[in-house]
Scaffold this motif. Structure first.
Motif, PDB file in Angstrom:
ATOM      1  N   ILE A 257       0.803  -1.363   0.059  1.00 17.44           N
ATOM      2  CA  ILE A 257       0.003  -0.069   0.164  1.00 17.44           C
ATOM      3  C   ILE A 257       0.891   1.223   0.148  1.00 17.44           C
ATOM      4  CG2 ILE A 257      -2.067   0.995   1.033  1.00 17.44           C
ATOM      5  CD1 ILE A 257      -2.860  -1.597   0.821  1.00 17.44           C
ATOM      6  N   SER A 258       1.283   1.608  -1.283  1.00 15.07           N
ATOM      7  CA  SER A 258       1.970   2.839  -1.332  1.00 15.07           C
ATOM      8  C   SER A 258       1.361   4.036  -1.364  1.00 15.07           C
ATOM      9  CB  SER A 258       2.641   2.803  -2.746  1.00 15.07           C
ATOM     10  OG  SER A 258       1.809   2.714  -3.669  1.00 15.07           O
ATOM     11  N   GLU A 259       1.749   5.360  -1.521  1.00 12.35           N
ATOM     12  CA  GLU A 259       0.830   6.504  -1.187  1.00 12.35           C
ATOM     13  C   GLU A 259      -0.159   6.473  -2.388  1.00 12.35           C
ATOM     14  OE1 GLU A 259       3.026  10.105  -0.898  1.00 12.35           O
ATOM     15  OE2 GLU A 259       1.277  11.305  -1.026  1.00 12.35           O
ATOM     16  N   VAL A 261      -1.299   3.881  -4.108  1.00 11.28           N
ATOM     17  CA  VAL A 261      -2.438   2.901  -3.898  1.00 11.28           C
ATOM     18  C   VAL A 261      -3.102   3.384  -2.790  1.00 11.28           C
ATOM     19  CG1 VAL A 261      -2.751   0.705  -3.276  1.00 11.28           C
ATOM     20  CG2 VAL A 261      -0.897   1.039  -4.759  1.00 11.28           C
ATOM     21  N   SER A 262      -2.719   3.997  -1.816  1.00  9.14           N
ATOM     22  CA  SER A 262      -3.582   4.411  -0.579  1.00  9.14           C
ATOM     23  C   SER A 262      -4.636   5.641  -1.079  1.00  9.14           C
ATOM     24  CB  SER A 262      -2.578   5.132   0.398  1.00  9.14           C
ATOM     25  OG  SER A 262      -3.211   5.875   1.260  1.00  9.14           O
ATOM     26  N   GLU A 263      -4.031   6.394  -1.888  1.00  8.40           N
ATOM     27  CA  GLU A 263      -5.161   7.444  -2.429  1.00  8.40           C
ATOM     28  C   GLU A 263      -6.148   6.648  -3.176  1.00  8.40           C
ATOM     29  OE1 GLU A 263      -3.449  10.457  -4.402  1.00  8.40           O
ATOM     30  OE2 GLU A 263      -5.292  11.509  -5.035  1.00  8.40           O
ATOM     31  N   THR A 264      -5.879   5.844  -4.221  1.00  4.96           N
ATOM     32  CA  THR A 264      -6.870   5.111  -5.045  1.00  4.96           C
ATOM     33  C   THR A 264      -7.777   4.200  -4.400  1.00  4.96           C
ATOM     34  OG1 THR A 264      -4.831   5.049  -6.717  1.00  4.96           O
ATOM     35  CG2 THR A 264      -7.007   3.772  -7.335  1.00  4.96           C
ATOM     36  N   ARG A 265      -7.277   3.685  -3.130  1.00  2.00           N
ATOM     37  CA  ARG A 265      -8.394   3.083  -2.286  1.00  2.00           C
ATOM     38  C   ARG A 265      -8.920   3.641  -1.381  1.00  2.00           C
ATOM     39  NH1 ARG A 265      -6.906  -3.417  -2.602  1.00  2.00           N
ATOM     40  NH2 ARG A 265      -5.773  -3.339  -4.714  1.00  2.00           N
ATOM     41  N   MET A 266      -8.438   4.746  -1.129  1.00  2.30           N
ATOM     42  CA  MET A 266      -8.918   5.391  -0.094  1.00  2.30           C
ATOM     43  C   MET A 266      -8.455   4.701   1.559  1.00  2.30           C
ATOM     44  SD  MET A 266     -11.972   7.691  -0.908  1.00  2.30           S
ATOM     45  CE  MET A 266     -12.034   8.604   0.479  1.00  2.30           C
ATOM     46  N   ILE A 267      -7.579   4.426   1.771  1.00  3.08           N
ATOM     47  CA  ILE A 267      -7.032   3.382   2.924  1.00  3.08           C
ATOM     48  C   ILE A 267      -5.818   3.967   3.451  1.00  3.08           C
ATOM     49  CG2 ILE A 267      -8.744   1.398   2.482  1.00  3.08           C
ATOM     50  CD1 ILE A 267      -5.866   0.043   1.661  1.00  3.08           C
ATOM     51  N   PRO A 268      -5.592   3.881   4.685  1.00  4.30           N
ATOM     52  CA  PRO A 268      -4.375   4.240   5.195  1.00  4.30           C
ATOM     53  C   PRO A 268      -3.193   3.733   4.524  1.00  4.30           C
ATOM     54  CG  PRO A 268      -5.927   3.650   7.040  1.00  4.30           C
ATOM     55  CD  PRO A 268      -6.262   3.098   5.775  1.00  4.30           C
ATOM     56  N   GLN A 269      -2.125   4.349   4.280  1.00  6.90           N
ATOM     57  CA  GLN A 269      -0.998   3.836   3.848  1.00  6.90           C
ATOM     58  C   GLN A 269      -0.017   2.815   4.613  1.00  6.90           C
ATOM     59  OE1 GLN A 269       1.571   6.979   2.391  1.00  6.90           O
ATOM     60  NE2 GLN A 269       3.309   5.834   1.795  1.00  6.90           N
ATOM     61  N   GLY A 270       0.370   1.732   4.334  1.00  5.97           N
ATOM     62  CA  GLY A 270       1.108   0.867   5.125  1.00  5.97           C
ATOM     63  C   GLY A 270       0.258  -0.352   5.716  1.00  5.97           C
ATOM     64  N   ASP A 272      -3.097  -3.135   6.033  1.00  6.48           N
ATOM     65  CA  ASP A 272      -3.426  -4.047   5.074  1.00  6.48           C
ATOM     66  C   ASP A 272      -4.698  -3.606   4.475  1.00  6.48           C
ATOM     67  OD1 ASP A 272      -1.179  -5.074   6.458  1.00  6.48           O
ATOM     68  OD2 ASP A 272      -2.072  -7.081   6.925  1.00  6.48           O
ATOM     69  N   ALA A 273      -5.128  -3.899   3.076  1.00  8.02           N
ATOM     70  CA  ALA A 273      -6.314  -3.807   2.585  1.00  8.02           C
ATOM     71  C   ALA A 273      -7.093  -4.996   2.453  1.00  8.02           C
ATOM     72  CB  ALA A 273      -5.855  -3.401   1.110  1.00  8.02           C
ATOM     73  N   ILE A 274      -8.351  -5.138   3.187  1.00 14.34           N
ATOM     74  CA  ILE A 274      -8.978  -6.187   3.424  1.00 14.34           C
ATOM     75  C   ILE A 274     -10.327  -6.253   2.625  1.00 14.34           C
ATOM     76  CG2 ILE A 274     -10.283  -7.703   4.930  1.00 14.34           C
ATOM     77  CD1 ILE A 274      -8.234  -6.252   7.193  1.00 14.34           C
ATOM     78  N   ALA A 427       4.608  -7.380  -9.852  1.00 14.94           N
ATOM     79  CA  ALA A 427       3.688  -7.419  -8.456  1.00 14.94           C
ATOM     80  C   ALA A 427       4.623  -6.830  -7.687  1.00 14.94           C
ATOM     81  CB  ALA A 427       3.519  -8.741  -8.358  1.00 14.94           C
ATOM     82  N   THR A 428       4.645  -5.362  -7.729  1.00 15.96           N
ATOM     83  CA  THR A 428       5.593  -4.503  -6.595  1.00 15.96           C
ATOM     84  C   THR A 428       4.976  -3.181  -6.710  1.00 15.96           C
ATOM     85  OG1 THR A 428       7.729  -3.708  -5.765  1.00 15.96           O
ATOM     86  CG2 THR A 428       7.274  -4.345  -8.195  1.00 15.96           C
ATOM     87  N   GLN A 429       5.202  -2.546  -5.778  1.00 11.48           N
ATOM     88  CA  GLN A 429       5.076  -1.117  -5.596  1.00 11.48           C
ATOM     89  C   GLN A 429       6.206  -0.268  -5.378  1.00 11.48           C
ATOM     90  OE1 GLN A 429       1.976   0.284  -6.642  1.00 11.48           O
ATOM     91  NE2 GLN A 429       1.351  -1.775  -6.695  1.00 11.48           N
ATOM     92  N   ARG A 430       7.591  -0.981  -5.323  1.00  9.36           N
ATOM     93  CA  ARG A 430       8.637  -0.475  -4.971  1.00  9.36           C
ATOM     94  C   ARG A 430       9.291   0.538  -6.259  1.00  9.36           C
ATOM     95  NH1 ARG A 430      13.252  -3.577  -2.130  1.00  9.36           N
ATOM     96  NH2 ARG A 430      14.682  -2.683  -4.104  1.00  9.36           N
TER      97      ARG A 430
END
Lengths: 499, 238
Positions: A257-259, A261-270, A272-274, A427-430
């Motif tokens: 969950i990078s920044e 991804v956090s914005e697109t999903r609206m969940i806190p960075q870092g 787990d997205a459940i 399959a990475t966000q780095r």
């Protein structure tokens, strides 16, 4: 010193005569296998996942990865893998987590089905000379002619998706795969005249421009779902299930969950997205109908609604229910379908082969007279154009490819997506890893793959004397089984080879 | 524009609402589903009882219900405001992303589950009475406030409140939290800072429904996730 129960699965073989200690391998390996010390390269094989990034980039071909021949005492019941999995769980107390599709040696039915060809009568068609139609329309088809009160023909149609090739890219979320992987898929879909699928992670704002070639997904976590997102896509897919993990939800590890991804999903960075196992507003076919219609209402009935389910035991009855829920397309994902992370036991033991599921569903919908009410798209796993032809002849309108598309992008099926350290930038966000995948190259490789498959499909169709994919759909006379028992043949609705 | 819902099924009614310009009042609403789905930039007033999925995917419109509402109010709502002058059914504000939902009375099961937030986009659900079980499950962001007006402490929330939360906050007004909470949830008495962050919502509630929060000695508790990764330790990489 701690006891190490698990011996590394792979050996890094470095040819000292060729190695120039240029350190490319060390720079390329995000897992940290290679290090430089005192003028030589050394390897920590415990970290090797056999992704071959170092092998592919070694300028002197000094490297190869081999499976270790280190062994337990051979045992027909207790394989080395079975023993090591117990060690892992005894050490951690954790649920075993794996990636990509079921790798076990359960039957692959595609390989037990053979395709017909014309010989003397009904001669083959030369696809180089004759037009061969592989275009497909997905959506509800009218059951008969309707007339308006004034006697003119009622030409209104339910919304349709037009595909120039019978192949779509299946759902892989932004989060599970990288920005550049999504960019490659989106651009390739646009060039090919087909669609890619956002998966359940929402749509990055940069990709709204590919909306006409995008299927937007709505899953139980509802990540990134809002009116503009629904409007952006050409169709909306409700994800009820996934072939790799039927009956359970998704879990995107916090490390991915990078920044962005956090914005697109609206969940806190870092964190787990459940995605929970069920949609908490769907406990029945009637409730599914409610979600289908809420999406139709929100988009004024202009977009086809796809309902995606995993292939499970009662799939024919489930599909019949979905067909009556108002859905325009049913997508069925088989037990070999890929995943960014799934519990090993679920991936390897839950669900059924897509070949059997497809045949059973197509037959049930025909028996009930509702096959025209929905289109059928299948996936998990379709590995080549012959699999596509067999799927269409068993009744599919089109196929989803996920793993095949990732392999085209460079995936080596090391099955370590859940670590977020994909050396191929998929399959990475780095950021340093993501940039290894050039979207222009990725797009071209995907376009090449699908174009090649489309030519092969035309060749195979021509051989059968069929010049339109519509004439091949559900045409089970074009298939024969080899080495299948009578029950299997009955489910496929095909004869044994020679019969 | 006033639309009499009595003569329409849900599809025809919603087509009328979409086609109408500006604000709309729906009279005689009786279970019509999906009203205001994805609507934006207008006020839709409903007299009667709207059906499931009222204001789903709502996009900066205002919806006022003079009556009770059924299930899935504001499902995946993006922005805007929904005001229910009565009770609401299950799954209020499911996966809500922005805007506010005010419910004068009680809500059913699974309210506010999977709510999200990002930076200044913070959704809020304000409930006057009590909430059913599974309140705020898997919450990733946003604010849920249960005011517990005229409601005993053991009813204000149900079972499994906040299972799997990894973001956001749930405020509960009670003398004591009587229900057992899952291990992922931390429960504390709200600080002055916490109170300041929700004062506006509570004031809005009082204004919306012309109803004062009674001076009954109840305190505001705040529930928040006690770990960023509630399930992380469950897995072993294979």
């Amino acid at each position: 010193m701690a006891i190490n129960y698990i011996y590394p699965e792979f050996e890094v073989v470095r040819n000292a005569d060729r190695c120039t200690a240029c350190r490319v391998c060390a720079l390329q390996c995000a897992n940290g296998v290679h290090t430089y010390a005192d003028g030589v390269m050394i390897s920590d094989e415990r970290k090797c996942v056999a992704c071959h990034r170092c092998v592919a980039l070694c300028p002197t071909r000094a490297l190869k990865i081999v499976k270790s021949d280190h062994t337990f005492r051979p045992n027909g019941n207790w394989s080395g893998q079975a023993i090591e999995e117990i060690y892992r769980q005894a050490e951690t107390g954790g649920v075993l987590l794996s990636s990509m599709g079921n790798p076990t040696s359960l039957p692959v039915y595609w390989d037990k089905i053979l395709i017909n060809a014309s010989q003397v009568t009904n001669p083959p068609i030369d696809p180089l000379r004759e037009p061969m139609e592989t275009r497909v329309f997905l959506g509800k088809k009218p059951n008969g002619m309707r007339r308006n009160p004034d006697g003119t023909l009622d030409t209104r149609m339910s919304p349709q998706l037009e595909l120039k090739v019978p192949i779509l890219f299946s759902a892989m979320s932004y989060g599970s795969i990288s920005y550049n992987a999504h960019a490659s898929l989106a651009q390739a879909a646009a060039e090919l005249g087909t669609y890619y699928n956002t998966g359940e992670g929402g749509l990055h704002e940069d990709f709204y421009q590919y909306g006409a070639n995008t299927i937007v997904q709505v899953a139980s976590g509802r990540f990134g779902v809002h009116p503009d997102y629904l409007e952006a896509g050409a169709a909306i897919e409700i994800k009820m299930g996934q072939g790799a993990k039927p009956g359970i939800g998704g879990h995107l590890p916090g490390a991915k969950i990078s920044e962005d991804v956090s914005e697109t999903r609206m969940i806190p960075q870092g964190t787990d997205a459940i995605s929970p196992a069920p949609h908490h507003d769907i406990y029945s076919i009637e409730d599914l109908r409610q979600l289908v219609y809420s999406l139709k209402e929100a988009t004024a009935y202009r977009k086809p609604i796809i309902v995606k389910v995993a292939a499970v035991h009662n799939i024919a009855a489930i599909a019949s229910g979905i067909a009556r829920s108002g859905a325009d397309v049913i997508a069925i994902d088989g037990f070999r379908g890929g995943t960014g992370a799934a519990p090993t036991r679920v991936r390897d033991n839950v669900g059924i082969p897509i070949e059997l599921a497809l045949a059973a569903v197509d037959q049930r919908l025909r028996d009930e007279g509702i096959r025209n009410e929905v289109s059928l798209v299948i996936g998990g796993s379709v590995r080549n154009s012959a699999d596509v032809v067999k799927a269409v002849a068993l009744g599919a309108d089109a196929v989803y490819i996920g793993t095949s598309a990732l392999i085209a992008l460079g995936c080596h099926l090391c099955r370590s997506c859940q670590t977020g350290l994909c050396n191929w930038g998929i399959a990475t966000q780095r950021p340093d890893l993501v940039k290894r995948l050039d979207p222009d190259v990725g797009r071209q490789r995907l376009v090449n793959l699908v174009s090649a498959w489309n030519h092969e499909i035309q060749e195979l169709m021509g051989g059968m004397g069929i010049n339109s994919i519509e004439s091949m759909r559900g045409n089970r006379l074009m298939l024969r089984g080899v080495g299948l028992n009578q029950t299997e043949l009955d489910i496929f609705g095909i004869k044994h080879a020679g019969a | 524009m006033v639309i009499d819902a009595k003569q329409y099924d849900f599809q025809a009614l919603n087509e009328q609402i979409r086609a109408a310009e500006g604000d709309v009042t729906v009279e005689n609403c009786m279970g019509h589903r999906f009203i205001a789905a994805g609507a934006s930039g207008r006020t839709i007033t409903i007299n009667g009882v709207p059906g499931n999925a009222l204001g789903c995917y709502l996009n900066c419109a205002t919806v006022v219900v003079n009556g009770n509402a059924q299930d899935a109010v504001g499902d995946t709502m993006n922005d805007g405001r929904i005001v229910i002058h009565g009770d609401a059914g299950d799954a209020v504000g499911y996966a809500m992303r922005g805007g506010q939902i005010y419910v004068r009375g009680n809500v059913g099961y699974r309210a506010g589950i999977h709510m999200k937030a990002y930076k200044d986009k913070v959704p809020a659900v304000i409930i006057g009475g009590h909430a059913g079980s599974f309140l705020g499950e898997y919450q990733a962001g946003g604010i849920i406030i249960v005011l517990g007006i005229d409601c005993p402490d053991d009813r204000v929330i149900g079972e499994f409140c906040g299972t799997g939360v990894h973001g956001g906050r749930i405020f509960i007004r009670a003398h004591e939290i009587k229900r057992a909470l899952p291990p992922q949830v931390r429960c504390e008495v709200a600080t002055d800072e916490d109170l300041a962050s929700v004062r506006d919502y509570i004031r809005q509630y009082e204004t919306c429904f012309s109803r004062k929060i009674p001076d009954d000695g109840k305190r505001l508790f705040v529930l928040s996730p006690n770990s960023a990764n509630p399930y992380k330790k469950m897995y072993a990489v294979n």
